[in-house]
Every structure is written in C-alpha cells, then in structure tokens.
Design a protein around this motif. Structure first.
Motif, PDB file in Angstrom:
ATOM      1  N   GLY A 151       0.851  -1.340   0.374  1.00 27.90           N
ATOM      2  CA  GLY A 151       0.280  -0.037   0.047  1.00 27.90           C
ATOM      3  C   GLY A 151       0.758   1.432  -0.141  1.00 27.90           C
ATOM      4  N   PHE A 152       2.379   1.476   0.030  1.00 26.69           N
ATOM      5  CA  PHE A 152       2.783   2.087  -0.051  1.00 26.69           C
ATOM      6  C   PHE A 152       4.431   2.471  -1.534  1.00 26.69           C
ATOM      7  N   SER A 153       3.921   1.367  -1.969  1.00 26.65           N
ATOM      8  CA  SER A 153       4.511   2.099  -3.491  1.00 26.65           C
ATOM      9  C   SER A 153       4.580   3.327  -3.331  1.00 26.65           C
ATOM     10  N   ILE A 154       5.655   4.192  -4.536  1.00 26.84           N
ATOM     11  CA  ILE A 154       6.042   4.842  -4.858  1.00 26.84           C
ATOM     12  C   ILE A 154       5.031   6.034  -5.294  1.00 26.84           C
ATOM     13  N   THR A 155       3.999   5.385  -6.343  1.00 24.03           N
ATOM     14  CA  THR A 155       3.062   5.100  -6.802  1.00 24.03           C
ATOM     15  C   THR A 155       1.704   5.583  -6.315  1.00 24.03           C
ATOM     16  N   GLU A 156       1.301   4.417  -4.905  1.00 27.15           N
ATOM     17  CA  GLU A 156       0.623   4.849  -4.137  1.00 27.15           C
ATOM     18  C   GLU A 156       0.846   6.637  -3.539  1.00 27.15           C
ATOM     19  N   VAL A 157       2.316   6.834  -2.472  1.00 26.26           N
ATOM     20  CA  VAL A 157       2.666   7.483  -1.852  1.00 26.26           C
ATOM     21  C   VAL A 157       1.838   8.850  -2.940  1.00 26.26           C
ATOM     22  N   ILE A 158       2.770   8.869  -3.841  1.00 33.22           N
ATOM     23  CA  ILE A 158       2.983  10.566  -4.703  1.00 33.22           C
ATOM     24  C   ILE A 158       0.731  10.638  -4.818  1.00 33.22           C
ATOM     25  N   ALA A 159      -0.048   9.725  -4.828  1.00 27.25           N
ATOM     26  CA  ALA A 159      -1.481   9.830  -4.914  1.00 27.25           C
ATOM     27  C   ALA A 159      -1.422  10.025  -3.571  1.00 27.25           C
ATOM     28  N   THR A 160      -1.810   9.216  -2.419  1.00 25.91           N
ATOM     29  CA  THR A 160      -1.748   9.874  -1.120  1.00 25.91           C
ATOM     30  C   THR A 160      -1.541  11.559  -1.545  1.00 25.91           C
ATOM     31  N   ASN A 161      -0.566  11.040  -0.962  1.00 25.35           N
ATOM     32  CA  ASN A 161       0.345  13.036  -0.833  1.00 25.35           C
ATOM     33  C   ASN A 161      -0.328  14.194  -1.713  1.00 25.35           C
ATOM     34  N   ASP A 162      -1.099  13.798  -2.996  1.00 30.00           N
ATOM     35  CA  ASP A 162      -1.598  14.692  -4.278  1.00 30.00           C
ATOM     36  C   ASP A 162      -3.187  14.764  -3.537  1.00 30.00           C
ATOM     37  N   SER A 163      -3.511  13.535  -3.185  1.00 28.50           N
ATOM     38  CA  SER A 163      -5.213  13.616  -2.915  1.00 28.50           C
ATOM     39  C   SER A 163      -5.001  14.873  -1.635  1.00 28.50           C
ATOM     40  N   ASN A 164      -3.551  14.509  -0.459  1.00 25.64           N
ATOM     41  CA  ASN A 164      -4.571  15.329   0.513  1.00 25.64           C
ATOM     42  C   ASN A 164      -3.661  16.494   0.112  1.00 25.64           C
ATOM     43  N   LEU A 165      -3.230  17.023  -0.332  1.00 25.61           N
ATOM     44  CA  LEU A 165      -2.691  18.052  -1.407  1.00 25.61           C
ATOM     45  C   LEU A 165      -4.494  18.925  -1.607  1.00 25.61           C
ATOM     46  N   LYS A 166      -4.579  18.473  -2.216  1.00 26.76           N
ATOM     47  CA  LYS A 166      -5.414  19.045  -3.050  1.00 26.76           C
ATOM     48  C   LYS A 166      -7.554  18.867  -2.359  1.00 26.76           C
ATOM     49  N   GLY A 167      -7.253  18.269  -0.637  1.00 32.47           N
ATOM     50  CA  GLY A 167      -8.090  18.403   0.595  1.00 32.47           C
ATOM     51  C   GLY A 167      -8.649  17.566   0.387  1.00 32.47           C
ATOM     52  N   GLU A 168      -8.533  16.033  -0.393  1.00 37.41           N
ATOM     53  CA  GLU A 168      -9.319  14.535  -0.156  1.00 37.41           C
ATOM     54  C   GLU A 168      -9.099  13.998   1.368  1.00 37.41           C
ATOM     55  N   PRO A 169     -11.017  14.321   2.159  1.00 37.76           N
ATOM     56  CA  PRO A 169     -10.436  13.154   3.346  1.00 37.76           C
ATOM     57  C   PRO A 169      -9.898  11.787   3.075  1.00 37.76           C
ATOM     58  N   LEU A 170      -9.253  11.241   3.537  1.00 35.27           N
ATOM     59  CA  LEU A 170      -8.400  10.201   3.306  1.00 35.27           C
ATOM     60  C   LEU A 170      -8.899   8.916   4.358  1.00 35.27           C
ATOM     61  N   PRO A 171      -8.738   8.370   4.129  1.00 30.84           N
ATOM     62  CA  PRO A 171      -8.618   7.040   5.718  1.00 30.84           C
ATOM     63  C   PRO A 171      -7.199   6.857   6.244  1.00 30.84           C
ATOM     64  N   ARG A 172      -7.895   6.195   7.286  1.00 30.22           N
ATOM     65  CA  ARG A 172      -5.645   6.246   8.437  1.00 30.22           C
ATOM     66  C   ARG A 172      -4.852   5.439   7.349  1.00 30.22           C
ATOM     67  N   SER A 173      -5.956   3.846   6.750  1.00 28.25           N
ATOM     68  CA  SER A 173      -4.809   3.078   6.176  1.00 28.25           C
ATOM     69  C   SER A 173      -4.100   3.612   4.740  1.00 28.25           C
ATOM     70  N   ARG A 174      -4.193   4.889   4.261  1.00 27.80           N
ATOM     71  CA  ARG A 174      -3.649   5.554   2.905  1.00 27.80           C
ATOM     72  C   ARG A 174      -2.402   5.681   3.763  1.00 27.80           C
ATOM     73  N   PHE A 175      -2.177   6.057   5.150  1.00 30.85           N
ATOM     74  CA  PHE A 175      -1.298   6.754   5.692  1.00 30.85           C
ATOM     75  C   PHE A 175      -0.055   5.279   6.386  1.00 30.85           C
ATOM     76  N   PRO A 176       1.354   6.179   6.723  1.00 30.63           N
ATOM     77  CA  PRO A 176       2.277   4.587   7.103  1.00 30.63           C
ATOM     78  C   PRO A 176       2.166   5.067   8.655  1.00 30.63           C
ATOM     79  N   GLU A 177       2.265   4.105   9.302  1.00 31.57           N
ATOM     80  CA  GLU A 177       2.525   3.849  11.076  1.00 31.57           C
ATOM     81  C   GLU A 177       3.479   4.260  11.589  1.00 31.57           C
ATOM     82  N   ALA A 178       4.090   4.342  10.515  1.00 34.42           N
ATOM     83  CA  ALA A 178       5.690   4.135  11.222  1.00 34.42           C
ATOM     84  C   ALA A 178       6.669   5.343  10.020  1.00 34.42           C
ATOM     85  N   LEU A 179       7.982   6.058  10.001  1.00 39.08           N
ATOM     86  CA  LEU A 179       8.892   6.222   9.690  1.00 39.08           C
ATOM     87  C   LEU A 179       9.640   6.423   9.491  1.00 39.08           C
ATOM     88  N   PHE A 180      11.169   5.997   9.033  1.00 42.63           N
ATOM     89  CA  PHE A 180      12.325   5.680   9.685  1.00 42.63           C
ATOM     90  C   PHE A 180      13.521   6.485   9.066  1.00 42.63           C
TER      91      PHE A 180
END
Length: 124
Positions: free
Chosen positions: A26-55
């Motif tokens: 669920g966190f391929s480069i394409t999916e991360v970009i799509a999530t970020n683009d949707s977020n910046l457009k102001g779309e409501p997104l579920p928790r599952s579209r975001f990671p629980e941790a970053l390294f």
C-alpha cells in the motif's frame, strides 16, 4: 501551511521503508504520490492511506530536533503543533498518529507526530 509545503527545509530524511528494503504493501512510490496529491487537494482520506511509522534513511543517528512541521512525503505535525489544529474546526480533516524511528527501526525518535489529512476543499 502553504509556505511550509513549499520550503525545502521542511523536508526531512524519513520514509516508510529504507532504500534497501521493499516498501510495505500500500506504500509503493505511486501510491505515496497519489495519497500526497489527494491530501494536498483537500480530499478526506482514511487512516489506511498513511503509514504508522517513518524511519530515518541514514545509519547516522538523527541529531536534529524535530521541527513543529515537517514533510517527509506527508504533511506531519509535532504533537504541540497538532494540538493547535485539534482546537480548531477541522471539518472532515484528521490527525493520524505516527512514530519516527532511527535507521535501526527500533530506536524511537518521537512518538508524538501526526499526519495531517487536510480534507478541506475550496468551493466556488
């Protein structure tokens, strides 16, 4: 917020997977970009579209303090900055908790980081 989104110093060296590892489902480069683009457009997104941790992407210890706002692929807020948003009407927006870890994936840097799902679109 828009100023932070454009400033390069807000970008930090964190990711949902280290470079030599496969990315989580669920966190391929394409999916991360799509999530970020949707977020910046102001779309409501579920928790599952975001990671629980970053390294941290480098083996060297993360020596900097975590700024109030950072953008390692997602728009993130430190706990004290997130509290300001919690006190406001966020509409359909959300703050999703997340943790920052060192490169070793076990040493916690901070556990009071929140991904901001903006979820506010301009209406005409």
């Amino acid at each position: 917020m828009s100023t932070v989104i454009r400033k390069t110093e807000a970008f930090r060296s964190f990711n949902s997977a280290l470079e030599h590892e496969p990315r989580p489902a669920g966190f391929s480069i394409t999916e991360v970009i799509a999530t970020n683009d949707s977020n910046l457009k102001g779309e409501p997104l579920p928790r599952s579209r975001f990671p629980e941790a970053l390294f941290h992407l480098r083996p060297q210890k993360y020596a900097k303090s975590v700024p109030p706002v950072l953008r390692p692929n997602y728009l993130c807020l430190r706990g004290d900055a997130a509290e300001i948003f919690r006190q406001q009407s966020m509409g359909r927006g959300a703050l999703y908790p997340m943790k920052l870890y060192e490169y070793d994936k076990t040493t916690l840097i901070r556990d009071d980081i929140f991904i901001l799902n903006i979820a506010m679109q301009k209406t005409r």
